[in-house]
Design an enzyme around this catalytic site. Structure first.
Site, PDB file in Angstrom:
ATOM      1  N   ASP A  62      -7.716   0.477   0.649  1.00  0.00           N
ATOM      2  CA  ASP A  62      -7.163  -0.497  -0.298  1.00  0.00           C
ATOM      3  C   ASP A  62      -8.357  -1.134  -0.986  1.00  0.00           C
ATOM      4  OD1 ASP A  62      -5.618  -2.180  -1.783  1.00  0.00           O
ATOM      5  OD2 ASP A  62      -4.837  -3.352  -0.105  1.00  0.00           O
ATOM      6  N   HIS A 116      -1.625  -9.850  -7.817  1.00  0.00           N
ATOM      7  CA  HIS A 116      -0.714  -9.267  -8.818  1.00  0.00           C
ATOM      8  C   HIS A 116       0.022 -10.335  -9.620  1.00  0.00           C
ATOM      9  CE1 HIS A 116      -1.807  -5.485  -7.287  1.00  0.00           C
ATOM     10  NE2 HIS A 116      -0.828  -5.273  -6.424  1.00  0.00           N
ATOM     11  N   GLU A 143      -4.702   2.790  -9.290  1.00  0.00           N
ATOM     12  CA  GLU A 143      -4.504   1.680 -10.217  1.00  0.00           C
ATOM     13  C   GLU A 143      -5.777   1.428 -11.036  1.00  0.00           C
ATOM     14  OE1 GLU A 143      -3.137  -1.699  -7.749  1.00  0.00           O
ATOM     15  OE2 GLU A 143      -3.044  -0.166  -6.176  1.00  0.00           O
ATOM     16  N   ASN A 161      -4.295  -7.025  -8.834  1.00  0.00           N
ATOM     17  CA  ASN A 161      -5.220  -7.226  -7.724  1.00  0.00           C
ATOM     18  C   ASN A 161      -5.400  -8.710  -7.409  1.00  0.00           C
ATOM     19  OD1 ASN A 161      -7.183  -6.469  -5.640  1.00  0.00           O
ATOM     20  ND2 ASN A 161      -7.366  -4.561  -6.796  1.00  0.00           N
ATOM     21  N   ARG A 162      -6.488  -9.057  -6.721  1.00  0.00           N
ATOM     22  CA  ARG A 162      -6.609 -10.374  -6.109  1.00  0.00           C
ATOM     23  C   ARG A 162      -7.638 -11.263  -6.806  1.00  0.00           C
ATOM     24  NH1 ARG A 162      -5.705  -6.426  -2.400  1.00  0.00           N
ATOM     25  NH2 ARG A 162      -4.062  -6.820  -0.864  1.00  0.00           N
ATOM     26  N   GLN A 200      -8.407   1.011  -8.222  1.00  0.00           N
ATOM     27  CA  GLN A 200      -7.989   0.594  -6.896  1.00  0.00           C
ATOM     28  C   GLN A 200      -7.196   1.737  -6.272  1.00  0.00           C
ATOM     29  OE1 GLN A 200      -8.843  -2.436  -5.680  1.00  0.00           O
ATOM     30  NE2 GLN A 200      -7.698  -2.543  -3.765  1.00  0.00           N
ATOM     31  N   HIS A 204       1.518   0.500 -11.082  1.00  0.00           N
ATOM     32  CA  HIS A 204       1.385   0.524  -9.624  1.00  0.00           C
ATOM     33  C   HIS A 204       2.297   1.587  -9.000  1.00  0.00           C
ATOM     34  CE1 HIS A 204       0.495  -0.958  -5.627  1.00  0.00           C
ATOM     35  NE2 HIS A 204      -0.179  -1.981  -6.098  1.00  0.00           N
ATOM     36  N   SER A 205       2.273   2.787  -9.544  1.00  0.00           N
ATOM     37  CA  SER A 205       3.070   3.869  -8.961  1.00  0.00           C
ATOM     38  C   SER A 205       2.457   4.368  -7.657  1.00  0.00           C
ATOM     39  CB  SER A 205       3.186   5.041  -9.942  1.00  0.00           C
ATOM     40  OG  SER A 205       4.043   4.711 -11.011  1.00  0.00           O
ATOM     41  N   TYR A 206       3.341   4.711  -6.724  1.00  0.00           N
ATOM     42  CA  TYR A 206       2.950   5.274  -5.437  1.00  0.00           C
ATOM     43  C   TYR A 206       3.163   6.785  -5.524  1.00  0.00           C
ATOM     44  CZ  TYR A 206       2.988   0.612  -3.222  1.00  0.00           C
ATOM     45  OH  TYR A 206       2.737  -0.689  -2.860  1.00  0.00           O
TER      46      TYR A 206
END
Length: 384
Positions: free
Chosen positions: A280, A136, A349, A110-111, A321, A207-209
């Site tokens: 997000d 990330h 996440e 994340n940020r 997330q 971070h799987s979609y």
């Protein structure tokens, strides 16, 4: 990270580009030869985990990326439930096919606001790569590095990375591991651990979609989401948390009752959705209390009425997330030539809150020498 030709060297480059069906394909149709290469002088490969129930998980040590997860649907047909590429060439080409598909993220998922952080009284400027923020781990975070891989058994893969002091501006030499274990009850169990020789911050995640619909070429907004959280951390137009913690009740952020994404993902009258073109955001999990997370309780779930595939998430982390692939729709051909549209998938996440190094009242990501960072998340698949 630079151009692909600077990353992939020698014969491995030819293997990655020229490989065709080797006769040794995985259940998901991946050709291990398409991942057999060398990047930055380190060996890259595709590793396969299988259980007695027939579930299969494929992972590459480039970025610690989960490439495919095969699970049965209600008709007992096997379905790949994560997005990704079917070759290392695309994963490594950060210019033409950039992605964080399936990655093991570090040092900090994340940020971090403007990449600025104070650790042990010293100010650090981290590398920035997203609207002026550090995302990330920075432009050469661990998703773009090669982990050392040890396949312990048919169901367990251990990935190790050593991140030097000053990596993307972060202090301390960090040794981190990610252990992926496929259990007999169709759970992908993920454990992240790390140590440091200097006070630093750590926040790892997978971070799987996830796309449970069986049709990743179409939007997945009919998937039903549940998040066990009463509060979330709103963000501004640069996706940075504002520092607030808000109630979800009465807003499109309320997933305490399971509901399909299409009911709320297009509600642009709600500024948070308008800014992100979907979700997000970080949810503050009810499963975390008094500094401890309960990874025996369901933190979130995702369900596809089309396939009957049901995914439950368990974690010891305080935050989740949820990202609804708002930047898909690029036209890039991915696994099996499929082009993923916007909102084709959902990322779940587990992690510390975004920008938590700069919010002392939030769960701390600080790791000191002599301590061990530990993060756990389990993705359990079943049929409903």
């Amino acid at each position: 990270m630079g151009n692909l030709k600077n990353l992939i060297l020698g014969a491995g480059f030819v293997a990655a580009i020229m490989s065709s069906c080797s006769g040794n394909q995985t259940l998901s149709g991946l050709d291990p030869a398409a991942f057999d290469t060398t990047i930055n002088g380190k060996k890259v490969a595709l590793y396969t985990l299988k259980n007695e129930a027939g579930m299969e998980v494929c992972i590459t040590n480039y970025g610690g990326r989960v490439v495919s997860i095969m699970v049965p649907n209600r008709d007992n047909q096997m379905v790949d439930v994560v997005l990704g590429y079917d070759n290392i060439r695309q994963y490594a080409d950060t210019v033409n096919s950039p992605s964080d598909f399936g990655a093991t993220i570090g040092r900090y998922a994340n940020r971090i606001n403007k990449g600025k952080v104070t650790i042990a009284g010293q100010e650090y400027q981290l590398a920035v790569n997203n609207f002026g923020h550090s995302l990330h781990g920075g432009p050469s975070g661990w998703q773009y590095q090669v982990y050392d891989a040890t396949q312990i058994d048919d169901q367990t893969l251990k990935l190790t990375i050593v991140s030097p002091d000053g990596d993307n501006g972060f202090p301390g030499t960090v040794t981190a591991t990610a252990t992926y274990k496929l259990t007999e009850n169709n759970t992908l169990d993920c454990t992240f651990e790390a140590t440091t020789d200097k006070e630093t911050i750590i926040n790892m995640c997978n971070h799987s979609y996830f796309t449970l619909t069986g049709n990743p070429g179409q939007p997945g907004t009919d998937m039903v989401l549940y998040v066990n959280a009463d509060k979330f951390t709103p963000s501004d137009s640069t996706y940075m948390t504002t520092g607030e913690v808000r109630d979800v009740y009465g807003t499109p952020m309320d997933f305490n009752k399971k509901r399909p994404l299409y009911e709320c993902i297009g509600d642009t009258s709600f500024l948070q959705i308008k800014n992100a073109n979907g979700f997000d955001h970080n949810w503050c999990l009810n499963t975390y209390k008094d500094g401890k997370g309960d990874d025996k309780r369901v933190a979130a779930s995702l369900y596809s009425p089309n396939t009957g595939i049901f995914l439950e998430v368990f974690t010891n982390e305080p935050g989740l997330q949820v990202y609804t692939a708002n930047f898909q729709g690029t036209g890039i051909a991915c696994k099996h030539g499929i082009k993923y549209p916007v909102h084709a998938s959902v990322c779940l996440e587990s992690q510390k809150y975004p920008n938590s190094p700069n919010k002392k009242e939030w769960p701390s990501p600080v790791l000191k020498p002599g301590e061990k960072y530990y993060s756990h998340v389990a993705y359990k698949f079943s049929i409903k």
